[in-house]
Design a protein around this motif. Structure first.
Motif, PDB file in Angstrom:
ATOM      1  N   MET A 149      19.782 -17.074  52.869  1.00 11.04           N
ATOM      2  CA  MET A 149      20.840 -18.107  52.820  1.00 11.04           C
ATOM      3  C   MET A 149      21.523 -18.078  51.457  1.00 11.04           C
ATOM      4  N   SER A 150      22.827 -18.261  51.465  1.00 12.53           N
ATOM      5  CA  SER A 150      23.573 -18.254  50.204  1.00 12.53           C
ATOM      6  C   SER A 150      23.111 -19.379  49.291  1.00 12.53           C
ATOM      7  N   ASN A 151      23.021 -19.072  47.993  1.00 14.26           N
ATOM      8  CA  ASN A 151      22.591 -20.084  47.031  1.00 14.26           C
ATOM      9  C   ASN A 151      23.758 -20.613  46.206  1.00 14.26           C
ATOM     10  N   ARG A 152      24.993 -20.378  46.688  1.00  9.38           N
ATOM     11  CA  ARG A 152      26.176 -20.791  45.942  1.00  9.38           C
ATOM     12  C   ARG A 152      26.180 -22.288  45.665  1.00  9.38           C
ATOM     13  N   PHE A 153      25.741 -23.071  46.629  1.00 14.08           N
ATOM     14  CA  PHE A 153      25.726 -24.526  46.477  1.00 14.08           C
ATOM     15  C   PHE A 153      24.315 -25.061  46.270  1.00 14.08           C
ATOM     16  N   GLY A 154      23.380 -24.174  45.952  1.00 15.40           N
ATOM     17  CA  GLY A 154      22.023 -24.628  45.674  1.00 15.40           C
ATOM     18  C   GLY A 154      21.261 -25.043  46.911  1.00 15.40           C
ATOM     19  N   ILE A 155      21.597 -24.510  48.073  1.00 13.35           N
ATOM     20  CA  ILE A 155      20.889 -24.891  49.294  1.00 13.35           C
ATOM     21  C   ILE A 155      20.155 -23.697  49.901  1.00 13.35           C
ATOM     22  N   GLY A 156      19.904 -22.671  49.090  1.00  8.60           N
ATOM     23  CA  GLY A 156      19.077 -21.559  49.535  1.00  8.60           C
ATOM     24  C   GLY A 156      17.912 -21.399  48.578  1.00  8.60           C
ATOM     25  N   TRP A 157      16.685 -21.283  49.090  1.00 10.50           N
ATOM     26  CA  TRP A 157      15.502 -21.244  48.235  1.00 10.50           C
ATOM     27  C   TRP A 157      14.623 -20.061  48.612  1.00 10.50           C
ATOM     28  N   SER A 158      14.091 -19.369  47.616  1.00 13.81           N
ATOM     29  CA  SER A 158      13.105 -18.328  47.875  1.00 13.81           C
ATOM     30  C   SER A 158      11.725 -18.969  47.917  1.00 13.81           C
ATOM     31  N   LEU A 159      10.815 -18.365  48.639  1.00 17.79           N
ATOM     32  CA  LEU A 159       9.468 -18.907  48.785  1.00 17.79           C
ATOM     33  C   LEU A 159       8.665 -18.630  47.521  1.00 17.79           C
ATOM     34  N   HIS A 160       8.015 -19.630  47.001  1.00 21.22           N
ATOM     35  CA  HIS A 160       7.190 -19.477  45.801  1.00 21.22           C
ATOM     36  C   HIS A 160       5.819 -18.924  46.189  1.00 21.22           C
ATOM     37  N   GLY A 161       5.496 -17.738  45.730  1.00 12.09           N
ATOM     38  CA  GLY A 161       4.196 -17.144  46.015  1.00 12.09           C
ATOM     39  C   GLY A 161       3.922 -17.051  47.497  1.00 12.09           C
ATOM     40  N   ASP A 162       2.748 -17.578  47.883  1.00 13.88           N
ATOM     41  CA  ASP A 162       2.399 -17.576  49.305  1.00 13.88           C
ATOM     42  C   ASP A 162       2.958 -18.791  50.029  1.00 13.88           C
ATOM     43  N   GLY A 163       3.676 -19.664  49.288  1.00 14.65           N
ATOM     44  CA  GLY A 163       4.267 -20.845  49.911  1.00 14.65           C
ATOM     45  C   GLY A 163       3.315 -21.998  50.094  1.00 14.65           C
ATOM     46  N   LYS A 164       2.040 -21.800  49.742  1.00 18.58           N
ATOM     47  CA  LYS A 164       1.042 -22.847  49.961  1.00 18.58           C
ATOM     48  C   LYS A 164       0.432 -23.368  48.659  1.00 18.58           C
ATOM     49  N   SER A 165       0.422 -22.534  47.630  1.00 17.54           N
ATOM     50  CA  SER A 165      -0.230 -22.917  46.382  1.00 17.54           C
ATOM     51  C   SER A 165       0.634 -22.512  45.196  1.00 17.54           C
ATOM     52  N   ILE A 166       0.282 -23.059  44.028  1.00 12.08           N
ATOM     53  CA  ILE A 166       0.999 -22.774  42.786  1.00 12.08           C
ATOM     54  C   ILE A 166       0.041 -22.085  41.834  1.00 12.08           C
ATOM     55  N   SER A 167       0.386 -20.903  41.398  1.00  7.58           N
ATOM     56  CA  SER A 167      -0.487 -20.151  40.507  1.00  7.58           C
ATOM     57  C   SER A 167      -0.622 -20.852  39.160  1.00  7.58           C
ATOM     58  N   PRO A 168      -1.796 -20.730  38.493  1.00  8.98           N
ATOM     59  CA  PRO A 168      -1.986 -21.348  37.173  1.00  8.98           C
ATOM     60  C   PRO A 168      -0.924 -20.897  36.181  1.00  8.98           C
ATOM     61  N   GLY A 169      -0.391 -21.847  35.429  1.00  6.30           N
ATOM     62  CA  GLY A 169       0.602 -21.527  34.414  1.00  6.30           C
ATOM     63  C   GLY A 169       2.006 -21.359  34.940  1.00  6.30           C
ATOM     64  N   THR A 170       2.234 -21.584  36.234  1.00  7.42           N
ATOM     65  CA  THR A 170       3.572 -21.451  36.813  1.00  7.42           C
ATOM     66  C   THR A 170       4.020 -22.774  37.408  1.00  7.42           C
ATOM     67  N   VAL A 171       5.317 -22.874  37.699  1.00  8.05           N
ATOM     68  CA  VAL A 171       5.880 -24.036  38.384  1.00  8.05           C
ATOM     69  C   VAL A 171       6.752 -23.537  39.522  1.00  8.05           C
ATOM     70  N   VAL A 172       7.004 -24.406  40.490  1.00 11.63           N
ATOM     71  CA  VAL A 172       7.954 -24.092  41.555  1.00 11.63           C
ATOM     72  C   VAL A 172       9.344 -24.410  41.011  1.00 11.63           C
ATOM     73  N   ALA A 173      10.135 -23.375  40.778  1.00 15.31           N
ATOM     74  CA  ALA A 173      11.435 -23.522  40.136  1.00 15.31           C
ATOM     75  C   ALA A 173      12.428 -24.218  41.058  1.00 15.31           C
TER      76      ALA A 173
END
Length: 439
Positions: free
Chosen positions: A1-25
């Motif tokens: 999906m186009s991210n021109r208007f900020g309505i397209g998102w890539s999946l963070h990692g496996d989509g279920k957890s957040i790796s240590p030292g990272t954030v969901v941007a």
């Protein structure tokens, strides 16, 4: 999906957890069930403060919720999804709205909100082209701190009648709020105002101070109540201080999110101001409260490490859906004066101290007579003037007069001192905006 208007998102990692030292941007998301749950948390975080403003001013709660949701989605679109934020009701509007309603009713107050939004949008356009340096020059920390503080201190007189008429309910509400703020952790701690309102409501109920008839009369499902604004010259200056506060809040919010996500978002300052201005303008045309970026939701992001704007799309949509339940708005309108007065004591005091915090954080030197006289004069005028004064047909209340005095005294004294070569050194005068939360 186009991210021109900020309505397209890539999946963070496996989509279920957040790796240590990272954030969901901001441009990432977790799987939709997790994203939806975070979005609901954002709704809960903003809820108490957002509905408190219409409870105090008499605006329809469902209409305010509707425009806060719409405003949030508009903010995400205008900032192209780079700044995660919820736009809730701004406390800075309480005083000018109350003053305008006394003279011109709700429509007159909405006219002031429209003008405030339009002014903020124009300032955003200028900032997008020229940067924020001129804002820091116009409103150094001593000026900004004074304007924020005088809003809270001017509002203090509004709590006198509830204290006189309903002392037990008022102070029970105050006690519940302050205890909740330190007793609970996490989300419940951030919902201390809402918890205090619930306790105060129960105390008022035990004394027969609650009228449930509006709830019985309200339909279960229906449209929010929309009201058109009217415009009056004598109310425009009353809303001037709010614009300055919204500038500081938005710039501070962008700076805070940039630091938390490790991104340089200075280029988005203008877009953020334009977005909040557009949301406030839209709310004023329909009957909602003026909006601002919300620090409560920064707390949710910090604790969850999820900065995804997808969660804010969920929050905005949920707020819009809730607005179509009139019985909910009727419940808000049954909040007794003692309860809203108790919340006001804490809230107005916090606004005053946030102004002082701006001085402390920016190391404002009050041995400098320019700073001392600027802050002292502005505060005393705002505290003393509880009813509007007439200046050749133009009525100005304490907040407007205090703000004008603060700006004029600071720049007049500094200009004279520079011309004569007697300007004192003050390390705290030139500094970036600090995030002060009035919403």
């Amino acid at each position: 999906m186009s991210n021109r208007f900020g309505i397209g998102w890539s999946l963070h990692g496996d989509g279920k957890s957040i790796s240590p030292g990272t954030v969901v941007a901001p441009n990432e998301r977790l799987h939709w069930p997790q994203t939806i749950s975070i979005g609901v948390q954002h709704v809960m975080a903003m809820f108490g403060s957002t509905v408190l403003v219409p409870a105090i001013t008499g605006f329809p709660a469902t209409t305010t919720l509707f425009f806060s949701g719409v405003g949030t989605l508009l903010f995400l679109l205008i900032t192209a999804g780079r700044v995660p934020s919820y736009l809730g009701s701004s406390f800075a509007f309480i005083a000018p709205v109350s003053a305008a309603m006394a003279g011109h009713g709700m429509a007159g107050a909405l006219g002031g909100i429209v003008v405030s939004g339009a002014a903020l949008f124009v300032i955003g356009l200028i900032v997008q082209k020229s940067g924020t340096g001129w804002i820091h020059a116009l409103m150094p920390p001593v000026v900004m701190g004074t304007i924020v503080a005088l809003i809270g201190l001017n509002l203090a007189s509004a709590t006198l009648k509830p204290m006189q008429d309903f002392p037990l309910t008022t102070f029970a509400t105050v006690l519940a709020i302050v205890v909740s703020a330190v007793f609970f952790r996490g989300l419940l701690g951030r919902l201390s105002i809402l918890l205090g309102l619930l306790v105060g409501y129960l105390v008022a109920l035990s004394q027969g101070q609650v009228n449930f008839q509006p709830i019985v009369d309200a339909p279960v499902i229906g449209l929010p109540v929309f009201t058109a604004p009217s415009f009056h010259l004598d109310t425009m200056l009353v809303f001037l201080p709010v614009v300055f506060v919204l500038i500081a809040e938005n710039i501070g919010h962008v700076k805070t999110v940039g630091l938390m996500t490790g991104r340089d978002l200075d280029a988005v300052n203008g877009r953020a101001l334009m977005a909040d201005g557009a949301a406030t303008l839209l709310a004023g045309f329909g009957g909602g409260s003026g909006t601002t970026t919300y620090a409560e939701n920064i707390g949710v992001m910090a604790s969850s490490r999820v900065y995804s704007t997808a969660a804010y799309w969920i929050a905005g949509i949920v707020a819009i859906l809730v607005a179509f339940f009139p019985k909910f708005g009727a419940v808000i309108n049954t909040i007794p004066a003692g309860v809203s007065g108790g919340a006001g004591i804490v809230l107005y005091g916090m606004i005053g101290i946030i102004g002082a915090r701006l001085w402390v954080q920016n190391k404002v030197d009050f041995s400098n007579p320019i700073n001392l006289m600027t802050a002292g004069t502005g505060l005393i005028i705002a505290i003393a003037v509880t009813t509007a004064l007439d200046f050749g047909g133009v009525s100005l209340g304490g907040i407007a007069l205090g703000t004008i005095a603060t700006l004029v005294i600071y720049h007049l004294m500094r200009s004279i001192a520079r011309a004569r070569g007697t300007e004192p050194t003050d390390a705290g005068e030139i500094s970036g905006a600090t995030h002060s939360k009035l919403g």
